[in-house]
Design an enzyme around this catalytic site. Structure first.
Site, short mmCIF file in Angstrom:
data_model
loop_
_atom_site.label_atom_id
_atom_site.label_comp_id
_atom_site.label_asym_id
_atom_site.label_seq_id
_atom_site.Cartn_x
_atom_site.Cartn_y
_atom_site.Cartn_z
N SER A 153 -39.19 -59.65 -54.17
CA SER A 153 -37.81 -59.68 -53.66
C SER A 153 -37.21 -58.27 -53.70
CB SER A 153 -37.00 -60.62 -54.56
OG SER A 153 -35.87 -61.09 -53.89
N PRO A 154 -36.30 -57.98 -52.76
CA PRO A 154 -35.67 -56.66 -52.80
C PRO A 154 -34.91 -56.46 -54.12
CG PRO A 154 -34.64 -58.11 -51.14
CD PRO A 154 -35.84 -58.80 -51.65
N GLN A 158 -35.48 -53.40 -46.30
CA GLN A 158 -34.19 -54.10 -46.27
C GLN A 158 -33.10 -53.06 -46.05
OE1 GLN A 158 -32.06 -55.55 -49.82
NE2 GLN A 158 -32.05 -57.60 -48.89
N GLY A 204 -38.06 -62.08 -57.89
CA GLY A 204 -37.47 -60.81 -58.27
C GLY A 204 -37.85 -60.42 -59.69
N ARG A 205 -37.03 -60.90 -60.64
CA ARG A 205 -37.16 -60.40 -62.01
C ARG A 205 -38.53 -60.60 -62.62
NH1 ARG A 205 -32.16 -63.62 -63.89
NH2 ARG A 205 -33.03 -64.89 -62.23
N ARG A 226 -31.01 -61.65 -44.80
CA ARG A 226 -30.68 -62.28 -46.09
C ARG A 226 -29.24 -62.76 -46.04
NH1 ARG A 226 -32.07 -61.01 -52.41
NH2 ARG A 226 -33.93 -62.11 -51.79
N TYR A 266 -21.81 -57.63 -49.72
CA TYR A 266 -21.84 -56.31 -49.10
C TYR A 266 -21.26 -56.41 -47.69
CZ TYR A 266 -24.57 -55.40 -53.23
OH TYR A 266 -24.94 -55.30 -54.54
C1 LIG Z 1 -32.38 -55.29 -60.67
C2 LIG Z 1 -32.10 -56.10 -59.45
C3 LIG Z 1 -31.77 -55.47 -58.27
C4 LIG Z 1 -31.54 -56.21 -57.12
N1 LIG Z 1 -31.31 -55.58 -55.92
C5 LIG Z 1 -31.25 -56.28 -54.76
C6 LIG Z 1 -31.22 -55.63 -53.52
O1 LIG Z 1 -31.26 -54.42 -53.43
N2 LIG Z 1 -31.12 -56.39 -52.40
C7 LIG Z 1 -31.07 -57.76 -52.46
O2 LIG Z 1 -31.00 -58.41 -51.43
N3 LIG Z 1 -31.15 -58.39 -53.64
C8 LIG Z 1 -31.25 -57.69 -54.79
N4 LIG Z 1 -31.39 -58.35 -55.98
C9 LIG Z 1 -31.51 -59.81 -55.99
C10 LIG Z 1 -32.99 -60.22 -55.98
O3 LIG Z 1 -33.62 -59.86 -54.77
C11 LIG Z 1 -33.13 -61.74 -56.17
O4 LIG Z 1 -32.50 -62.38 -55.09
C12 LIG Z 1 -32.52 -62.20 -57.47
O5 LIG Z 1 -32.90 -61.37 -58.55
C13 LIG Z 1 -32.93 -63.65 -57.78
O6 LIG Z 1 -34.32 -63.76 -57.87
P1 LIG Z 1 -35.09 -63.82 -59.30
O7 LIG Z 1 -34.48 -64.96 -60.06
O8 LIG Z 1 -36.52 -64.08 -58.93
O9 LIG Z 1 -34.89 -62.51 -59.99
C14 LIG Z 1 -31.60 -57.61 -57.17
C15 LIG Z 1 -31.91 -58.24 -58.37
C16 LIG Z 1 -32.18 -57.50 -59.50
C17 LIG Z 1 -32.56 -58.23 -60.77
#
Ligand SMILES: Cc1cc2nc3c(=O)[nH]c(=O)nc-3n(C[C@H](O)[C@H](O)[C@H](O)COP(=O)(O)O)c2cc1C
Ligand SMILES: Cc1cc2nc3c(=O)[nH]c(=O)nc-3n(C[C@H](O)[C@H](O)[C@H](O)COP(=O)(O)OP(=O)(O)OC[C@H]3O[C@@H](n4cnc5c(N)ncnc54)[C@H](O)[C@@H]3O)c2cc1C
Length: 763
Positions: free
Chosen positions: A413-414, A491, A713-714, A620, A572
């Site tokens: 994930s981004p 992205q 993501g995380r 997104r 955003y």
């Molecule tokens: C450190 C961090 C930075 C993130 N930056 C972005 C981003 O740049 N663009 C975006 O669309 N989502 C961003 N997210 C959201 C993640 O892409 C994802 O949607 C969110 O963390 C939930 O997924 P997860 O539970 O697998 O972490 C970010 C999340 C984290 C933890």
């Protein structure tokens, strides 16, 4: 307990909750004086059969072996679930349920309570106000509890009506398995939930949406005509046996489920138990289970704590989380049956899998343990549709978007790293994204990459507006392409009202202590109290921003990216146009959803016109604002429809982060239902994201058709090799590893197998 006087307990209601509570309390606290008032006669019960899982039976056995033995001697046990849909029957085994007539269950509980010395009084309606001399009054008077209603403000009662109507009927047909059957009519879908509960009787619940019920005219039909209609509709499942109602006492046999919740479960000496405290939809068959487990917890708490208030607190603390967990699962299940039409386009195999996994509690691995052959058939069917000759775990199915072939369904994930100097991705990004691409995901996303310096969220954000940025990104893309089978997506975004804020590990979303830059947005509405007020964008601003995006897209092409995503989520710039919470414009870019989407769609169209035809684009979105007057999941379907019509190949379904007033409902895979809704209501490709943490969940999401891709993501921050590790754990050998790492793979597989064997021995 009390030293001198015995505890005096009165239960209002002799249903499963009140009776079993009295039984367990008598066992753990024999001196208690217990009176159960039941307004009905002993055998005067509505309803047909109830279902227990093997686990619930275990709890009953531990609380009172005698009750368990009597129930066990009578129940009908079955193992399989049949899903009848589009002329086919899909069977999944290993489910382990038992059914018993509600009347017999109550008979057993009544006899047992009387044998233990409980004073059970039938035909004895009573109100709490009439009970003068009790230490504890147990409100076990069911979902419509008058005791609760008398103090509903104090209990903090909420009642939520649902969208279906149902009729609880009996039938002499023998069902070999727990049977679901679906029939489409001109007015919508009808389904039955049917199960046998004694030698020759089954429960058949007929259910449909409220509007289907009305359009069919069932709202004005007599009970006999309603039943005749259902008999005709489901004739091929009933073997010529009539459906029978025993709800003569009700004005209409058609009920609608009401979800009951209470902020507090006790008030003075009154404590809520079973359905009076909470309800759970019958489609996961757990109302009686919860009632019996509540009963055990309350009785044990009263035995353990001399003061009733302390006992009530202990009981509530023990039960509340479990009840909430079950209610969440029941809610997912309720919504599934309310939305059968959404899944009607799925083929039988996937429809059945979606049904079986509807509550998000039964995972792919659970299903495999229960019935490995069933899961192999599903995997085989999925593989065949992807052109594979052998079944694979669903997460390893390939996927194609335009001319881009992804080797599997896992996506990084981004995620913003906040490590750039003036927007340039450096060695940190090369190693970060490179490692995750080596880690086996089919697609790796850059973080939100900003199209101008003043479009950044923070000073550490990545950019795509200077030559150095293009060079930095190209180096990363080239590495990914040269060294891994992964594809890499760019992205692009603009921070809008959420710009000029601190990096992730400081105070995210809060303005910089110094050096802030001016913000733009749809309206002068700040993101929070301390954030700067954005300047309302003019048409010139829109043209300038559109050009910045097109320029960045061209740089993305030059860098060699495989997919372009427009970030329209999380508050955003584009998201702030889409949500009415921040878009207060009165021109063609504000007001209706169509207007609010106009600018984001203009930018998307400009990108699509410049991005190569052979390469895919995604968007997104935040599928809900989690604020009452904000974007709803129904709006999200319209947002997705609009972007799809504009040429989006994939909708990346995130949620929230658009308002500080949001009240998100977190949990495992908590955003996946939005992806499910969009994908299956529109028939378009989606990516799910949000608290998806293991391969089992990814497999389940893909197999059930809740999404086409799964972004993580995380967990990818914690484990860049998430996919390689999953392949090893699932014994999937076709997953490519970097050649230099093959000895590592073998060692990992051996170690994992040993750990699995050791776990098996312990079990
Ligand atoms: C450190 C961090 C930075 C993130 N930056 C972005 C981003 O740049 N663009 C975006 O669309 N989502 C961003 N997210 C959201 C993640 O892409 C994802 O949607 C969110 O963390 C939930 O997924 P997860 O539970 O697998 O972490 C970010 C999340 C984290 C933890
Ligand atoms: C269609 C349908 C199917 C279901 N299927 C299942 C299933 O398969 N498995 C399952 O576990 N659960 C099932 N349930 C749920 C189950 O029926 C309830 O969750 C369960 O009975 C709750 O037990 P209870 O004792 O809290 O409430 P109830 O069973 O409602 O008992 C309350 C009792 O209190 C009595 N009462 C009310 N007011 C007074 C008063 N003032 N004075 C004296 N007595 C009073 C009532 O007569 C009643 O006997 C189903 C429910 C429905 C509607």
């Amino acid at each position: 307990m009390r030293v001198n006087a015995p505890l005096r307990v009165v239960s209002i209601g002799g249903g499963p909750a009140g009776l079993f509570f009295s039984i367990v309390l008598k066992r753990v606290h024999p001196c208690a004086e217990i009176v159960v008032h039941e307004r009905n006669a002993p055998d005067d019960t509505f309803g047909w059969g109830v279902v227990f899982s093997d686990q619930t039976l275990g709890n009953i056995a531990a609380a009172d072996p005698d009750t368990f033995a009597r129930i066990a001697a009578e129940f009908v046990h079955w193992d399989a679930i049949d899903v009848n849909y589009r002329g086919r029957t899909i069977r999944a085994g290993g489910q382990g349920f038992a059914g018993i007539a509600r009347k017999r269950l109550l008979g057993i509980l009544q006899e047992r309570a009387l044998a233990l010395g409980v004073d059970v009084r039938f035909r004895s309606p009573i109100e709490a106000g009439d009970i003068a001399d009790a230490d504890v009054i147990v409100a076990a008077d069911g979902a419509n509890s008058a005791t609760r209603r008398a103090h509903e403000t104090t209990f903090g009662t909420t009642l939520e009506g649902r969208r279906c109507r149902y009729m609880w009927l009996g039938c002499r047909q023998s069902f070999e398995a727990f049977t679901f059957a679906f029939e489409r009519t001109d007015h919508g879908w009808f389904q039955i939930h049917a199960y046998q509960f004694d030698a020759d009787t089954s429960t058949v619940i007929v259910e449909c949406r409220e509007e289907t019920w009305r359009a069919t005219g069932l709202d004005t039909m007599s009970t006999a005509d309603s039943i005749a209609y259902c008999e005709r509709l489901f004739a091929r499942f009933l073997g010529g046996h009539p459906l029978v109602s025993n709800a003569a006492h009700l004005a209409s046999p058609w009920l609608s489920f009401v979800q009951v919740n209470n902020a507090r479960w006790s008030h003075g000496n009154i404590v809520l138990l079973g359905d009076a405290a909470h309800t759970a939809h019958f489609s996961i068959g757990s109302g009686t289970k919860l009632a019996l487990e509540d009963a055990i917890a309350l009785a044990n708490a009263l035995a353990a704590h001399p003061e009733p208030q302390a006992a009530f607190a202990a009981y509530e603390a023990e039960r509340r989380i479990e009840v909430l967990r079950l209610q969440n699962a029941a809610r997912n299940s309720t919504e599934w049956f309310e939305n059968v039409a959404r899944y009607a386009a799925l083929e039988s195999e996937q429809f059945a899998y979606s049904l079986l996994s509807r509550s998000q509690r039964l995972s792919h691995e659970n299903l495999k343990v229960r019935d490995g052959a069933y899961v192999r058939r599903v995997e085989g069917w999925l593989a065949e549709r992807s052109g594979l000759s052998q079944p694979v775990p669903p997460m390893f199915l390939p996927y194609r978007l335009r001319e881009v072939e992804l080797v599997n369904r896992v996506v990084v994930s981004p995620m913003a790293m906040y490590r750039c100097q003036d927007g340039t991705p450096d060695d940190f990004y090369l190693v970060h994204l490179g490692a995750r691409a080596q880690g086996g995901a089919g697609l790796v996303f850059t973080e939100m990459t900003c199209v101008a310096a003043d479009a950044r969220i923070s000073p550490g954000c990545a950019g795509m507006y200077r030559d150095e940025h293009l060079a930095g990104w190209k180096r990363i893309v080239d590495f990914v392409h040269a060294n891994t089978p992964a594809k890499i997506a760019l992205q692009l975004g603009h921070a809008g009202p959420k710009g000029s804020t601190q990096v992730g590990w400081e105070s995210p979303d809060e303005p910089l202590p110094e050096g802030n830059w001016p913000l733009i947005g749809p309206s002068p509405v700040p993101f929070g109290e301390r954030n700067a007020i954005p300047r309302e964008m003019t048409r010139d601003d829109m043209d300038r921003v559109t050009k910045q995006f097109v320029r960045a897209a061209h740089m993305g092409i030059a860098a060699g990216f495989d997919l372009l995503e427009l970030h329209c989520a999380h508050g955003y710039l584009f998201s702030s146009f889409i949500t009415p919470l921040t878009n207060k414009r009165t021109d063609a870019y504000g007001g209706s959803l169509e207007n609010r989407l106009r600018f984001p769609l203009e930018v998307f169209a400009a990108l699509r016109a410049n991005w190569p035809e052979r390469l895919p684009m995604s968007v997104r979105i935040s599928a809900t604002d989690w604020v009452e007057e904000g974007v709803t999941p129904d709006d999200a379907v319209e947002i997705a429809r609009a972007f799809h019509a504009a040429g989006a190949d994939l909708i990346d379904v995130s949620a929230g982060q658009t308002s500080r007033r949001a009240k998100p409902v977190y949990g495992r895979m908590f955003q996946t239902p939005f992806s499910d809704k969009i994908r299956n209501e529109l028939g378009i490709a989606t990516m799910a994201v949000g608290n998806i943490t293991d391969a089992d969940q990814v497999n389940g999401i893909i197999a059930s058709g809740r999404a086409d891709l799964v972004a993580i993501g995380r967990m990818h921050l914690a484990d860049p090799y998430f996919t390689l590790h999953a392949a090893a754990a699932l014994d999937y050998t076709a997953q490519p590893w970097p050649l230099s790492y093959l000895p590592g793979r073998d060692q990992y597989v051996r170690t994992s197998r040993r750990a699995a064997e050791a776990a098996e021995v312990v079990r």
